[in-house]
Design an enzyme around this catalytic site. Structure first.
Site, PDB file in Angstrom:
ATOM      1  N   TYR A 101       0.866  -1.189   0.000  1.00  0.00           N
ATOM      2  CA  TYR A 101       0.000   0.000   0.000  1.00  0.00           C
ATOM      3  C   TYR A 101       0.898   1.232   0.000  1.00  0.00           C
ATOM      4  CZ  TYR A 101      -2.961   3.735   1.817  1.00  0.00           C
ATOM      5  OH  TYR A 101      -3.630   4.918   1.972  1.00  0.00           O
ATOM      6  N   GLU A 189      -3.467   7.520  -4.003  1.00  0.00           N
ATOM      7  CA  GLU A 189      -3.447   6.275  -3.240  1.00  0.00           C
ATOM      8  C   GLU A 189      -3.295   5.097  -4.192  1.00  0.00           C
ATOM      9  OE1 GLU A 189      -5.922   4.876   0.532  1.00  0.00           O
ATOM     10  OE2 GLU A 189      -7.007   4.458  -1.314  1.00  0.00           O
TER      11      GLU A 189
END
Ligand code: GDP
Ligand code: MN
Length: 382
Positions: A101, A189
């Site tokens: 991530y 993101e």
């Protein structure tokens, strides 16, 4: 402004971030053609602005072009958390060794960009932050110094990124930060950022939000605005230049100025109702602005009654009343409309409505009584 995954990936590619090659498809036929052009196994991905598409069945692997057609046919039109799938992104399938991530966001309280990295990607990052806070490495970056390699190394070390992927992750973080600054984004993101079987690091998902207040500096991004608003009223309002936010209630609200609209939301809630929207027709609202705003509200089938709250300052209430009558004439609205007029020429405005408005339009003297009436009428209508 939130972008779709495919738009985010196209921007990533411009910043040199590795993304799988892919194509947009709006029909199963286009999906099949895209799969043929890409070759090999592809992933058919629903383009909706909401996470968790994978779990909802909006992401499917297809080994052949015919399978891509079948999957596309099943995913198009699907409802994912209230968003209808109208577009797909078909991309070359990746061979995933591990999912990470990565994100860059703006931390307002620290007044600095915040870069986050975790070796636990792919899943809901809020859950990771809650259950394994140590697995999410977080680092603020001084915007004047920018993102430096040592920032990247610190994050990689603390997130526990696997050795063979470290160089690729450092490169991806550097480019994500460049994109964040260059696009004047409020969020970049990448979940997951993957480590592939052949030791490359690739952005498999893209969530990009652009600062609306910076759009005037990015005409190419501003041009995407139409494509990203999938709500009909929001699109209408944007085209007509009125400030509009959709909410989930049934009492439509219009006022002339952000403050009076905010107060209207509060009094409608106080009266036991639920506002359907926030609509600011503008501080100097003239008759035309009122008509424009009304058109947006009336096009929303969820609106059961309307509260129009005008305080005349520069705006004259008699002009607003005339505008309202003209608008109602052309639009032919039948739903109950409660009007509260106060301030400049309020008496004259109220008289115009009382004498000439159709029966579905009523005048109330105060903001609270107008809200109460609008809430009652919405309840009766539903
Ligand atoms: P989200 O569910 O909306 O966040 O959509 P993502 O694009 O993040 O995809 C969800 C999950 O689907 C990923 O975490 C992967 O596990 C899986 N996935 C997506 N693309 C591929 C691919 O090319 N190959 C494989 N094997 N899995 C994929
Ligand atoms: Mn994702």
């Amino acid at each position: 402004m939130d972008l779709f995954e495919y738009q985010g990936k196209q921007l990533f590619a411009e910043y040199g971030l590795a993304v799988p090659s892919g194509e947009v498809a709006d029909t199963p036929e286009q999906a099949k053609a895209a799969a043929e052009a890409i070759g090999g196994t592809v992933v058919v991905k629903a383009q909706v602005q909401v996470g968790g598409r994978g779990k909802a069945g909006g992401i499917k692997l297809a080994a052949t072009a015919d399978e891509a057609f079948t999957e596309a046919d099943a995913i198009l039109g699907m409802d994912i958390k209230g968003h209808t799938v109208k577009r797909l992104w078909i991309e070359a399938a990746s061979d995933i060794k591990k999912e990470y991530y990565a994100s860059v966001t703006f931390d307002r309280s620290a007044k600095k960009p915040l870069v986050m990295l975790s070796a636990m990607g792919g899943m809901d990052i809020e859950a990771v932050a809650e259950e394994h806070p140590e697995a999410l490495a977080r680092l603020h970056v001084d915007p004047l110094i920018g993102f430096q390699p040592h920032h990247g190394r610190w994050l990689i070390y603390h997130a526990g990124i696997d050795e063979p992927a470290q160089k690729g992750v450092l490169d991806a973080l550097t480019k994500a930060y460049e994109a964040f600054i260059g696009l004047e984004a409020t969020l970049i993101e990448i979940n997951p950022l993957i480590w592939t079987a052949d030791d490359r690091v690739v952005a498999l998902d893209a969530k990009v939000s652009i600062d609306n207040n910076a759009l005037f500096r990015h005409p190419d991004l501003a041009a995407l605005k139409e494509s990203v608003t999938d709500d009909e009223q929001e699109r209408m309002a944007h085209e007509r230049g009125v400030t509009y936010v959709k909410l989930d209630g049934d009492v439509g609200i219009m006022g002339n100025g952000a403050g009076i609209v905010m107060s209207s939301l509060d009094v409608v809630a106080l009266a036991g109702g639920k506002p359907a929207n926030f609509l600011d027709a503008g501080g100097g609202s003239n008759a035309e602005a009122v008509a424009t705003a009304l058109e947006v509200l009336l096009s929303d089938p969820k609106v059961k009654s309307l509260m129009i709250n005008i305080f005349g300052g520069i705006t004259r209430c008699d002009e607003v009343a005339e505008g309202l009558l003209t608008a109602l004439d052309t639009l032919g609205a039948t739903l109950p409309i409660v009007v509260r007029l106060d301030g400049t020429a309020a008496e004259a405005g109220r008289a115009i409505i009382a004498e000439r408005a159709p029966a579905n339009v009523v005048v109330e003297p105060t903001m609270l009584s107008a809200a109460q009436r609008a809430v009652e009428l919405a309840k009766e209508a539903s």
